[in-house]
Each structure stands twice: as C-alpha cells, then as structure tokens.
Design a protein around this motif. Structure first.
Motif, PDB file in Angstrom:
ATOM      1  N   MET A   1     -16.730  -1.296  15.646  1.00  0.00           N
ATOM      2  CA  MET A   1     -16.705  -2.130  14.442  1.00  0.00           C
ATOM      3  C   MET A   1     -16.279  -1.324  13.222  1.00  0.00           C
ATOM      4  N   LYS A   2     -16.868  -0.118  13.113  1.00  0.00           N
ATOM      5  CA  LYS A   2     -16.510   0.748  11.997  1.00  0.00           C
ATOM      6  C   LYS A   2     -15.056   1.204  12.100  1.00  0.00           C
ATOM      7  N   ASN A   3     -14.624   1.458  13.348  1.00  0.00           N
ATOM      8  CA  ASN A   3     -13.229   1.873  13.546  1.00  0.00           C
ATOM      9  C   ASN A   3     -12.255   0.783  13.132  1.00  0.00           C
ATOM     10  N   GLN A   4     -12.601  -0.476  13.445  1.00  0.00           N
ATOM     11  CA  GLN A   4     -11.722  -1.590  13.055  1.00  0.00           C
ATOM     12  C   GLN A   4     -11.626  -1.718  11.536  1.00  0.00           C
ATOM     13  N   ALA A   5     -12.760  -1.576  10.854  1.00  0.00           N
ATOM     14  CA  ALA A   5     -12.763  -1.650   9.389  1.00  0.00           C
ATOM     15  C   ALA A   5     -11.961  -0.509   8.788  1.00  0.00           C
ATOM     16  N   LEU A   6     -12.090   0.681   9.385  1.00  0.00           N
ATOM     17  CA  LEU A   6     -11.349   1.838   8.895  1.00  0.00           C
ATOM     18  C   LEU A   6      -9.849   1.658   9.113  1.00  0.00           C
ATOM     19  N   ILE A   7      -9.489   1.125  10.282  1.00  0.00           N
ATOM     20  CA  ILE A   7      -8.068   0.878  10.572  1.00  0.00           C
ATOM     21  C   ILE A   7      -7.502  -0.172   9.623  1.00  0.00           C
ATOM     22  N   ARG A   8      -8.299  -1.227   9.370  1.00  0.00           N
ATOM     23  CA  ARG A   8      -7.852  -2.278   8.448  1.00  0.00           C
ATOM     24  C   ARG A   8      -7.644  -1.721   7.040  1.00  0.00           C
ATOM     25  N   PHE A   9      -8.585  -0.879   6.577  1.00  0.00           N
ATOM     26  CA  PHE A   9      -8.459  -0.269   5.256  1.00  0.00           C
ATOM     27  C   PHE A   9      -7.240   0.650   5.179  1.00  0.00           C
ATOM     28  N   ALA A  10      -7.017   1.437   6.242  1.00  0.00           N
ATOM     29  CA  ALA A  10      -5.856   2.337   6.268  1.00  0.00           C
ATOM     30  C   ALA A  10      -4.549   1.540   6.242  1.00  0.00           C
ATOM     31  N   ALA A  11      -4.520   0.419   6.975  1.00  0.00           N
ATOM     32  CA  ALA A  11      -3.317  -0.418   7.003  1.00  0.00           C
ATOM     33  C   ALA A  11      -3.046  -1.019   5.622  1.00  0.00           C
ATOM     34  N   GLN A  12      -4.117  -1.495   4.961  1.00  0.00           N
ATOM     35  CA  GLN A  12      -3.961  -2.057   3.619  1.00  0.00           C
ATOM     36  C   GLN A  12      -3.482  -0.999   2.625  1.00  0.00           C
ATOM     37  N   LEU A  13      -4.043   0.197   2.738  1.00  0.00           N
ATOM     38  CA  LEU A  13      -3.630   1.291   1.849  1.00  0.00           C
ATOM     39  C   LEU A  13      -2.171   1.671   2.094  1.00  0.00           C
ATOM     40  N   PHE A  14      -1.765   1.671   3.354  1.00  0.00           N
ATOM     41  CA  PHE A  14      -0.371   1.996   3.701  1.00  0.00           C
ATOM     42  C   PHE A  14       0.587   0.946   3.134  1.00  0.00           C
ATOM     43  N   ILE A  15       0.233  -0.333   3.299  1.00  0.00           N
ATOM     44  CA  ILE A  15       1.081  -1.414   2.780  1.00  0.00           C
ATOM     45  C   ILE A  15       1.179  -1.337   1.255  1.00  0.00           C
ATOM     46  N   LEU A  16       0.045  -1.047   0.603  1.00  0.00           N
ATOM     47  CA  LEU A  16       0.040  -0.929  -0.857  1.00  0.00           C
ATOM     48  C   LEU A  16       0.907   0.235  -1.319  1.00  0.00           C
ATOM     49  N   THR A  17       0.850   1.340  -0.600  1.00  0.00           N
ATOM     50  CA  THR A  17       1.677   2.501  -0.937  1.00  0.00           C
ATOM     51  C   THR A  17       3.160   2.184  -0.794  1.00  0.00           C
ATOM     52  N   ILE A  18       3.516   1.534   0.305  1.00  0.00           N
ATOM     53  CA  ILE A  18       4.914   1.129   0.520  1.00  0.00           C
ATOM     54  C   ILE A  18       5.380   0.182  -0.578  1.00  0.00           C
ATOM     55  N   PHE A  19       4.467  -0.725  -0.987  1.00  0.00           N
ATOM     56  CA  PHE A  19       4.794  -1.692  -2.040  1.00  0.00           C
ATOM     57  C   PHE A  19       5.154  -0.978  -3.342  1.00  0.00           C
ATOM     58  N   PHE A  20       4.333   0.000  -3.742  1.00  0.00           N
ATOM     59  CA  PHE A  20       4.596   0.722  -4.985  1.00  0.00           C
ATOM     60  C   PHE A  20       5.846   1.597  -4.873  1.00  0.00           C
ATOM     61  N   ILE A  21       6.095   2.155  -3.704  1.00  0.00           N
ATOM     62  CA  ILE A  21       7.310   2.951  -3.506  1.00  0.00           C
ATOM     63  C   ILE A  21       8.557   2.078  -3.672  1.00  0.00           C
ATOM     64  N   VAL A  22       8.492   0.874  -3.115  1.00  0.00           N
ATOM     65  CA  VAL A  22       9.616  -0.063  -3.245  1.00  0.00           C
ATOM     66  C   VAL A  22       9.817  -0.453  -4.711  1.00  0.00           C
ATOM     67  N   LEU A  23       8.712  -0.681  -5.433  1.00  0.00           N
ATOM     68  CA  LEU A  23       8.813  -1.026  -6.852  1.00  0.00           C
ATOM     69  C   LEU A  23       9.526   0.061  -7.633  1.00  0.00           C
ATOM     70  N   ILE A  24       9.231   1.319  -7.313  1.00  0.00           N
ATOM     71  CA  ILE A  24       9.832   2.435  -8.040  1.00  0.00           C
ATOM     72  C   ILE A  24      11.296   2.624  -7.648  1.00  0.00           C
ATOM     73  N   LEU A  25      11.581   2.612  -6.346  1.00  0.00           N
ATOM     74  CA  LEU A  25      12.940   2.887  -5.876  1.00  0.00           C
ATOM     75  C   LEU A  25      13.910   1.753  -6.214  1.00  0.00           C
ATOM     76  N   ALA A  26      13.413   0.523  -6.206  1.00  0.00           N
ATOM     77  CA  ALA A  26      14.291  -0.633  -6.440  1.00  0.00           C
ATOM     78  C   ALA A  26      14.124  -1.200  -7.845  1.00  0.00           C
ATOM     79  N   LYS A  27      13.687  -0.375  -8.799  1.00  0.00           N
ATOM     80  CA  LYS A  27      13.402  -0.896 -10.141  1.00  0.00           C
ATOM     81  C   LYS A  27      14.648  -1.418 -10.845  1.00  0.00           C
TER      82      LYS A  27
END
Length: 366
Positions: A1-27
């Motif tokens: 259960m804890k592993n699933q929550a950790l994986i979900r948090f890591a996935a959300q953090l990864f998507i958020l990071t990609i989102f901000f990278i795209v905002l900067i590169l494609a400004k």
C-alpha cells in the motif's frame, strides 16, 4: 500500500516536472498563445454581440480584432513616440550624477565622518557599473525587438482561431471527459468563461481609469512626458503588487536623473502613486472587477515569483487569471477541492483588514 502511494507520488512529481520543462522550452510558442486566450476572453462579448445580429463568425472576429489592434497600436505608437522624444545625454547625465554624489559624499563626510577617499572609490565604481549595465540593457532590448515582433505578430492569428474554433474545442473537451462527466465539464467551462470575461473586461476599465488618474496627477506636478508615464504605469499595474511600484519608480528615476532639484517632485510623485494605489485597492478595483478572483495574497505572490522564473514579465501579467481558472477547475473536482481552498481567500475573514469593516465598527461604537 505504501509502495503504491510512493509510486503514485513519484509519477505525479515526474509529470509536474515534465510540465514545467515544457513550459520553459516552448515559451516562445506558449506565451503568445496564453496571452491570446485572455485576449479572446476580453473581446468575446463584442464578437458574440455581432454574431447574434446574423454576421458570419469569421467576419465578426476579424472586425473586432482589427478595431482592438488599431486601438492597441495607436496607444503603443503614442507611448513610443513620447518616450523616443526624451533626450537623455548619457555623458551629461553622468556629470549630473557625479555632482549629486559629491553633495551626498560631502554631507556624509561632515555628518558621519566617513573617509572621503574610500567613499569616492566605491561611489565612482557603482556609478560606472550602473551606466555600463544600463547601456548593455538598452542594447539587449534592441536585440530582442525582432523576436518580440514575431511573438506579437502571432497574437491576432491565435486569437482568431481560438474564437473561431471555440465550439469545436468545447466538443473536444466533452469527448475527452466522457458522457458521465459532460455536465460537470460544461459547468466548469461556463464558470471559467464568465469569470474570466468579467475579470478581463473589468481589468481593462481599471487600466483606463488609472491611466487618466496617473497622467492627470503627473501633469499637475509638472513631470515631462506625463501622459506616457501615466499610461505605462497603468499598464504595469496589471502585475499585482509589483507593477504599481515599478510604474511609480520610472518617473521618479527620470526626475532624479534629469532634474537639478529632484527631491520635491519625487516626494509629490510618491504621494500621488500612494493615493492612487489606495483608491485602486479599496474603491476602483473592488467596484469594477469585484471579487471574481478571490485568491489569497500569499498564493498570488508565490505564483508571481514562479511565473517570472518561467516566463518573465509576460508570465507575471497572466498568472493571476491563470490561477483563478486553476482554482475553478480544482473546486469542481472532489480530489482537488482542498487545494482550491488553500489558494482561495476563504477561512481568514475575521482577520482581514477592510476599509468597509473598519468603518462599520466605527459606526457601531458611536
């Protein structure tokens, strides 16, 4: 259960990071697109009013866009012409600054007993650095002119297609969310459209009022190019908190650098912008724009800092309505409602300072 929550948090953090990278590169693509979205919301009521009279959608958009661009270009050319007429001789300006520095240096030497040689060394070094950086900044500004013109040239095309394909875009969103969530998606879209349109239209009226107040006040004080400075300060007021400070600082710096006796007009400018800022915060904006945004100041300040980091000044201009749209979306999604509450102004009503509340308490005491 804890592993699933950790994986979900890591996935959300990864998507958020990609989102901000795209905002900067494609400004270069996204900045004019984002500005066009809010421009489209601003002129949408006029476009819809013409469409209801039986005029073709494309023609309605073109007519309103042409009128809007004509007004914006006229205002821009007026400010550019006024600012270009300001003759500032850098060598003469540096001489005036050196004279003023000598006066300050003499005063500090008498009052504070500071070593004049050491003080002269650091003040001369600071002055040279200021003028060299100013010249470098001017050069960078002209170097960016071509890129800026290209970005501005994309605005009318983006705005036209956003308005022309608005129905198609709505159906696209309905297909993504599915039939079960269609009613909620429609509610969110209508709320976003209503609040954003009212906010942008109200903001335009506030800018016009501030331009008149700023220009009139600077003209009474006797500041050269008062109308240009007044309009520029009104436009900069679109940036919350920081914009008013920058708008007032520009004429202050101009007077400081060009006037032989700058202290009295600087004080008058400071008082003028303080009074106008008070009126804008407590009278003009609340009655015209209203409380459509309802976001707490801490969230606005943090969003301004992040927007400046990602998109610079353009990001600071549009981050507040973006935050308002984000709050509307989060408020209508169960899992995101706590975040909407966090960035809203709810929950601290009893601690907020309000002119109306203070006035009511004073009346009750009497």
């Amino acid at each position: 259960m804890k592993n699933q929550a950790l994986i979900r948090f890591a996935a959300q953090l990864f998507i958020l990071t990609i989102f901000f990278i795209v905002l900067i590169l494609a400004k270069d693509i996204l900045i004019p697109l984002a500005i066009s979205i809010f421009l489209a919301y601003t002129i949408y009521p006029l476009v819809w009013a013409i469409e209801k009279r039986g005029v073709h959608r494309g023609l309605s958009i073109v007519v309103v866009l042409l009128v809007t661009l004509l007004i914006l270009m006229t205002a821009g050319l007026f400010i550019s012409a006024k600012l270009s007429n300001m003759t500032i001789n850098l060598s003469e300006l540096k001489t005036q600054m050196d004279a003023k520095i000598d006066t300050v240096q003499h005063m500090l030497e008498i009052k504070a007993g500071i070593n004049p040689v050491t003080m002269d060394h650091y003040l001369t070094k600071a002055t040279d650095s200021l003028f060299s950086s100013w010249q470098s900044a001017v050069g960078s500004l002209f170097a960016m002119t071509t890129n800026t013109l290209i970005l501005l040239g994309l605005l009318p095309f983006y705005t036209f297609f956003l308005l022309f394909y608005r129905t198609k875009t709505a159906h696209f969103i309905f297909r993504i969310v599915g039939r079960d969530n269609k009613a909620k998606a429609l509610h969110i879209m209508r709320e976003v459209s209503t609040i954003t349109t009212k906010y942008m239209s109200g903001l335009l009226i506030v800018v016009l009022i501030l331009a008149i107040l700023n220009s009139t006040g600077l003209l009474i004080i006797g500041i050269p190019n008062a109308i240009a400075f007044g309009i520029l300060a009104a436009v900069l007021n679109l940036i919350p908190y920081i914009g008013t400070f920058i708008g007032g600082l520009i004429p202050i710096l101009y007077v400081l650098l060009t006037s032989a006796n700058p202290f009295e007009p600087i004080l008058q400018i400071f008082i003028l912008f303080s009074v106008i800022q008070f009126l804008e915060n407590n009278l003009i904006t609340p009655n015209i724009v209203g409380s459509n945004i309802k976001i707490n100041p801490l969230s606005i300040i943090l969003s301004l800092l992040f927007a400046n980091l990602i998109w610079g000044v353009a990001g600071m201009l549009i981050v507040v309505p973006c935050l308002a749209i984000l709050k509307i979306i989060m408020r209508n999604i169960d899992g995101l409602k706590p975040y909407a509450f966090l960035i809203s102004d709810r929950g601290v009503d009893q601690h907020q300072l309000s002119v109306k509340r203070i006035w009511k308490k004073r009346i009750k005491r009497k």
